[in-house]
Design a protein around this motif. Structure first.
Motif, PDB file in Angstrom:
ATOM      1  N   ALA A 244     -21.457  10.108 -56.446  1.00  0.00           N
ATOM      2  CA  ALA A 244     -20.974  10.586 -54.888  1.00  0.00           C
ATOM      3  C   ALA A 244     -21.995  10.736 -53.393  1.00  0.00           C
ATOM      4  O   ALA A 244     -21.765  11.300 -53.047  1.00  0.00           O
ATOM      5  CB  ALA A 244     -19.924  11.002 -54.620  1.00  0.00           C
ATOM      6  N   LEU A 247     -24.010   8.454 -51.502  1.00  0.00           N
ATOM      7  CA  LEU A 247     -22.957   7.551 -50.454  1.00  0.00           C
ATOM      8  C   LEU A 247     -23.742   8.446 -49.215  1.00  0.00           C
ATOM      9  O   LEU A 247     -23.407   6.528 -48.704  1.00  0.00           O
ATOM     10  CB  LEU A 247     -22.481   8.218 -50.181  1.00  0.00           C
ATOM     11  CG  LEU A 247     -21.095   7.654 -51.878  1.00  0.00           C
ATOM     12  CD1 LEU A 247     -19.290   7.978 -51.608  1.00  0.00           C
ATOM     13  CD2 LEU A 247     -21.086   6.420 -51.671  1.00  0.00           C
ATOM     14  N   PRO A 248     -24.258   9.021 -48.378  1.00  0.00           N
ATOM     15  CA  PRO A 248     -24.394   8.954 -47.316  1.00  0.00           C
ATOM     16  C   PRO A 248     -25.750   7.858 -47.059  1.00  0.00           C
ATOM     17  O   PRO A 248     -25.798   7.794 -45.764  1.00  0.00           O
ATOM     18  CB  PRO A 248     -25.063  10.768 -46.953  1.00  0.00           C
ATOM     19  CG  PRO A 248     -23.874  10.773 -47.783  1.00  0.00           C
ATOM     20  CD  PRO A 248     -23.838  10.131 -48.954  1.00  0.00           C
ATOM     21  N   TYR A 251     -25.031   4.652 -47.521  1.00  0.00           N
ATOM     22  CA  TYR A 251     -24.832   4.778 -46.209  1.00  0.00           C
ATOM     23  C   TYR A 251     -25.274   4.386 -44.624  1.00  0.00           C
ATOM     24  O   TYR A 251     -25.332   3.591 -43.475  1.00  0.00           O
ATOM     25  CB  TYR A 251     -23.330   5.459 -45.562  1.00  0.00           C
ATOM     26  CG  TYR A 251     -22.717   5.618 -44.102  1.00  0.00           C
ATOM     27  CD1 TYR A 251     -21.642   4.379 -44.005  1.00  0.00           C
ATOM     28  CD2 TYR A 251     -22.867   5.977 -42.763  1.00  0.00           C
ATOM     29  CE1 TYR A 251     -21.507   3.628 -42.814  1.00  0.00           C
ATOM     30  CE2 TYR A 251     -22.625   5.622 -41.873  1.00  0.00           C
ATOM     31  CZ  TYR A 251     -21.175   4.697 -41.261  1.00  0.00           C
ATOM     32  OH  TYR A 251     -21.037   4.513 -40.032  1.00  0.00           O
ATOM     33  N   LEU A 269     -18.616   6.553 -43.029  1.00  0.00           N
ATOM     34  CA  LEU A 269     -18.978   7.218 -44.445  1.00  0.00           C
ATOM     35  C   LEU A 269     -17.550   7.826 -44.925  1.00  0.00           C
ATOM     36  O   LEU A 269     -17.350   7.440 -46.081  1.00  0.00           O
ATOM     37  CB  LEU A 269     -20.402   8.136 -44.047  1.00  0.00           C
ATOM     38  CG  LEU A 269     -20.100   9.229 -44.965  1.00  0.00           C
ATOM     39  CD1 LEU A 269     -20.860   8.237 -46.005  1.00  0.00           C
ATOM     40  CD2 LEU A 269     -21.685  10.364 -44.482  1.00  0.00           C
ATOM     41  N   ALA A 270     -17.100   8.284 -44.530  1.00  0.00           N
ATOM     42  CA  ALA A 270     -15.838   8.557 -44.689  1.00  0.00           C
ATOM     43  C   ALA A 270     -15.223   7.973 -44.680  1.00  0.00           C
ATOM     44  O   ALA A 270     -14.461   7.782 -46.829  1.00  0.00           O
ATOM     45  CB  ALA A 270     -14.556   9.219 -43.705  1.00  0.00           C
ATOM     46  N   TYR A 272     -16.471   5.090 -46.883  1.00  0.00           N
ATOM     47  CA  TYR A 272     -17.090   4.748 -48.612  1.00  0.00           C
ATOM     48  C   TYR A 272     -16.263   5.838 -49.603  1.00  0.00           C
ATOM     49  O   TYR A 272     -16.294   5.687 -50.587  1.00  0.00           O
ATOM     50  CB  TYR A 272     -17.916   4.399 -48.753  1.00  0.00           C
ATOM     51  CG  TYR A 272     -19.049   3.313 -47.524  1.00  0.00           C
ATOM     52  CD1 TYR A 272     -18.033   2.022 -48.346  1.00  0.00           C
ATOM     53  CD2 TYR A 272     -18.806   3.202 -46.195  1.00  0.00           C
ATOM     54  CE1 TYR A 272     -18.043   0.657 -47.223  1.00  0.00           C
ATOM     55  CE2 TYR A 272     -18.820   1.872 -45.320  1.00  0.00           C
ATOM     56  CZ  TYR A 272     -18.604   0.892 -46.091  1.00  0.00           C
ATOM     57  OH  TYR A 272     -18.218  -0.429 -45.914  1.00  0.00           O
ATOM     58  N   GLU A 273     -16.551   6.718 -48.580  1.00  0.00           N
ATOM     59  CA  GLU A 273     -16.622   8.560 -49.468  1.00  0.00           C
ATOM     60  C   GLU A 273     -14.718   8.528 -49.422  1.00  0.00           C
ATOM     61  O   GLU A 273     -14.652   8.269 -50.982  1.00  0.00           O
ATOM     62  CB  GLU A 273     -16.737   9.577 -48.451  1.00  0.00           C
ATOM     63  CG  GLU A 273     -18.255   9.949 -48.725  1.00  0.00           C
ATOM     64  CD  GLU A 273     -18.543  10.929 -47.213  1.00  0.00           C
ATOM     65  OE1 GLU A 273     -19.534  11.510 -47.681  1.00  0.00           O
ATOM     66  OE2 GLU A 273     -17.716  11.000 -46.891  1.00  0.00           O
ATOM     67  N   ARG A 274     -13.885   8.041 -49.370  1.00  0.00           N
ATOM     68  CA  ARG A 274     -12.207   7.796 -49.241  1.00  0.00           C
ATOM     69  C   ARG A 274     -12.290   7.097 -50.632  1.00  0.00           C
ATOM     70  O   ARG A 274     -11.837   7.194 -51.872  1.00  0.00           O
ATOM     71  CB  ARG A 274     -11.461   7.200 -48.365  1.00  0.00           C
ATOM     72  CG  ARG A 274     -10.149   8.045 -48.439  1.00  0.00           C
ATOM     73  CD  ARG A 274      -9.362   8.250 -47.501  1.00  0.00           C
ATOM     74  NE  ARG A 274      -9.457   6.424 -46.390  1.00  0.00           N
ATOM     75  CZ  ARG A 274      -9.896   7.168 -45.695  1.00  0.00           C
ATOM     76  NH1 ARG A 274     -10.935   7.808 -44.713  1.00  0.00           N
ATOM     77  NH2 ARG A 274     -10.361   5.585 -44.580  1.00  0.00           N
ATOM     78  N   TYR A 276     -14.919   5.319 -52.616  1.00  0.00           N
ATOM     79  CA  TYR A 276     -15.166   5.893 -54.022  1.00  0.00           C
ATOM     80  C   TYR A 276     -14.219   6.911 -54.864  1.00  0.00           C
ATOM     81  O   TYR A 276     -13.908   7.326 -55.668  1.00  0.00           O
ATOM     82  CB  TYR A 276     -16.256   6.611 -53.672  1.00  0.00           C
ATOM     83  CG  TYR A 276     -17.773   6.824 -54.528  1.00  0.00           C
ATOM     84  CD1 TYR A 276     -18.395   5.891 -55.110  1.00  0.00           C
ATOM     85  CD2 TYR A 276     -17.119   8.359 -55.359  1.00  0.00           C
ATOM     86  CE1 TYR A 276     -18.839   6.048 -56.582  1.00  0.00           C
ATOM     87  CE2 TYR A 276     -18.118   8.124 -56.167  1.00  0.00           C
ATOM     88  CZ  TYR A 276     -19.431   7.597 -57.374  1.00  0.00           C
ATOM     89  OH  TYR A 276     -19.799   7.176 -58.676  1.00  0.00           O
ATOM     90  N   ALA A 277     -14.124   7.825 -53.860  1.00  0.00           N
ATOM     91  CA  ALA A 277     -12.789   9.082 -55.136  1.00  0.00           C
ATOM     92  C   ALA A 277     -11.494   8.458 -55.086  1.00  0.00           C
ATOM     93  O   ALA A 277     -10.826   9.090 -56.493  1.00  0.00           O
ATOM     94  CB  ALA A 277     -12.272  10.530 -53.724  1.00  0.00           C
TER      95      ALA A 277
END
Length: 406
Positions: A244, A247-248, A251, A269-270, A272-274, A276-277
Motif C-alpha cells: 500500500a 499506491l501513490p 497513482y 488515490l483514495a 485505490y487505497e480503499r 487495496y485495503a
C-alpha cells in the motif's frame, strides 16, 4: 463513506422448487464462494462482499438463495448495490458482473423472479445485471490478420459463438430485459471496451492458463513480446510485489498514462487505497501491486486481483520516459507466471476496444494485448429492466435521462 451493508434479514421468502431467497451474512456469502458449488459458478471480484466497501454513494445488500440460505445451503448469491434516485426513496439496483448463479439452469425464473421481487420490496425501481456467460470469442492470431480502416470486431466472423451465452440472451430478452449497449458490437467502448451504456467492459481479453506449462505461455507470446521481455531483463528491469505504501507512485503513473493515452478513469488515490485495503482484508493477497523498477526508479505499476481460480490484470500505469526498457512487458510476464503458479485457469486482462483500425488511438491497447496470444471475449454485457408498476417505469425513464445529463 463506503457502501452501507444492509444487515441480514430474519425472513427468507420461499421460491419455487423448494428453495428460499433472503439477505445473508458476509461470512455465509464468502463460504459459498469458497465451496465447490460456488467455485463452479466462478464469481468475479466485483461480486465479492468486499466490493461493497470500495463503492461510495451506494447501499449494499448480500442476497443468497437455495434450500436453506441462512444455514449456508445455497445455490446462488448476489452483491446488490443500491443507488438512491435524487428526491425519492427509490433505488436503482446494480449487480456488477452478477448475480453469481448457474446460468445454464433451464429454470431461470425460479430464482430470477424471487430476486426481482425481493429488490422491488426493498424499494428498487429498476435492476441492472451482468450475466457471466461469454457470447463470442476471437483468437488473437485471427484478429491480427484482419485489421483495416474502419473495421470493428463485429465485422469479423467469431472463432467461437457460445451456445449458453446465446441462450441466456434470448431468455432475458423474452423476459423484458434490454441489453444496455444494444445488440450490436457495443461500439464506443473506448479504453474500457464496454458497449454504449455498459459500466463494465463488454469486450475483454483472456489468456488461457489451464493445462499449460510456463514454456507454453512463453511460446504463446508473439516475437515482439518475447523480444521486449528479454530486453527488459537485459536492461536490468526488476519486478517486485509492492505494498500500500507504493499506491501513490502507482497513482502518479496512472495520471501520466491517462494524459498520454487520452482516457480518464476518474478514480482518486483514495479509491485505490480503499480497494487495496478492502480486498486484502477479505483475503490476504487478493489484490497485489506489481512494480517495475529500473535504476531505482519505478517506471511501471500494475494491479492484479485473484478470486478462486480466476486472476485479473485490473489497471496498468507507466512513465513516459525510458519506455525502451519495456517495463510493462516485464510486469505482465511476471504476473502471467504468478497467476499460473496460483492455479488460475484464466488470466483476464480486462477491457479492450472493439476497433480493428490501426489508425484509431485505442487500437494500440488491443494490439498490445493480442501479443500475449489469448482471445478477445465478448461478454453478454449488462442488461437492465424496470420493475413492475407504472411508477417504476416512469422513474426508470427519468433516471436514464438523469444519467445522460451527467
Amino acid at each position: 463513506m463506503s457502501a452501507l451493508l444492509v444487515p441480514p434479514s430474519r425472513v427468507c421468502r420461499p421460491g419455487n422448487r423448494g428453495f428460499a431467497l433472503c439477505t445473508i451474512s458476509a461470512d455465509t456469502y464468502r463460504a459459498f464462494l469458497a465451496s465447490p458449488d460456488g467455485a463452479a459458478v466462478g464469481a468475479g471480484f466485483l461480486q465479492c462482499p468486499s466490493w461493497a466497501d470500495v463503492k461510495e454513494g451506494w447501499r449494499a445488500r448480500l442476497l443468497g438463495w437455495g434450500p436453506d440460505p441462512e444455514a449456508g445451503a445455497l445455490t446462488g448469491v448476489a452483491l446488490v448495490l443500491l443507488r438512491q434516485f435524487p428526491g425519492t426513496r427509490k433505488y436503482f439496483a446494480y449487480l456488477p458482473e452478477g448475480p453469481v448463479a448457474d446460468w445454464s439452469d433451464p429454470h431461470l425464473d425460479d430464482w430470477l423472479d424471487p430476486l426481482l421481487e425481493h429488490l422491488r420490496r426493498a424499494g428498487a425501481f429498476a435492476v441492472r445485471i451482468g450475466p457471466s456467460p461469454a457470447y463470442r470469442r476471437w483468437d488473437a492470431a485471427r484478429l491480427k490478420s484482419l485489421t483495416g480502416p474502419g473495421r470493428r470486431l463485429g465485422d469479423v466472423l467469431a472463432s467461437e459463438v457460445d451456445p449458453l451465452g446465446t441462450a441466456v440472451a434470448e431468455r432475458l430478452r423474452a423476459r423484458g430485459w434490454r441489453r444496455c449497449g444494444g445488440d450490436g458490437t457495443g461500439e464506443g467502448g473506448g479504453r474500457g471496451g464496454g458497449g454504449d451504456g455498459d459500466a463494465q467492459p463488454r469486450h475483454v481479453f483472456h489468456v488461457p492458463l489451464a493445462g499449460r506449462t510456463t514454456e507454453d505461455l512463453w511460446s504463446g507470446l508473439n516475437q515482439e513480446w518475447r523480444r521486449n521481455v528479454r530486453r527488459a531483463q537485459k536492461e536490468g528491469v526488476e519486478v517486485v510485489v509492492g505494498s500500500a505504501a507504493e499506491l501513490p507512485d502507482f497513482y502518479r503513473l496512472l495520471g501520466i498514462t491517462e494524459r498520454r493515452d487520452g482516457f480518464r478513469l476518474g478514480r482518486s488515490l483514495a479509491y485505490y487505497e480503499r480497494q487495496y485495503a478492502a480486498l486484502n482484508a477479505e483475503e490476504p493477497g487478493r489484490m497485489k501491486l506489481y512494480l517495475a523498477r529500473h535504476r531505482g526508479e519505478i517506471l511501471a505499476a500494475h494491479t492484479m486481483i485473484t478470486v478462486g481460480r480466476r486472476t485479473w490484470y485490473q489497471t496498468g500505469a507507466s512513465a513516459d520516459h525510458r519506455r525502451e526498457v519495456r517495463p510493462s512487458n516485464a510486469l505482465q510476464w511476471r504476473m502471467l507466471q504468478d497467476a499460473h503458479a496460483l492455479g488460475a485457469e484464466v488470466y483476464d486482462m480486462r477491457g479492450v476496444p472493439s476497433t480493428l483500425d490501426p489508425e484509431e488511438r485505442t487500437y494500440g491497447l488491443l494490439r498490445w494485448k493480442l501479443g500475449t496470444g489469448g482471445q478477445v471475449v465478448e461478454t453478454l454485457g449488462e442488461w437492465e429492466r424496470p420493475l413492475s408498476g407504472s411508477a417504476n417505469h416512469t422513474l426508470h425513464r427519468a433516471f436514464q435521462a438523469y444519467l445522460n445529463r451527467r
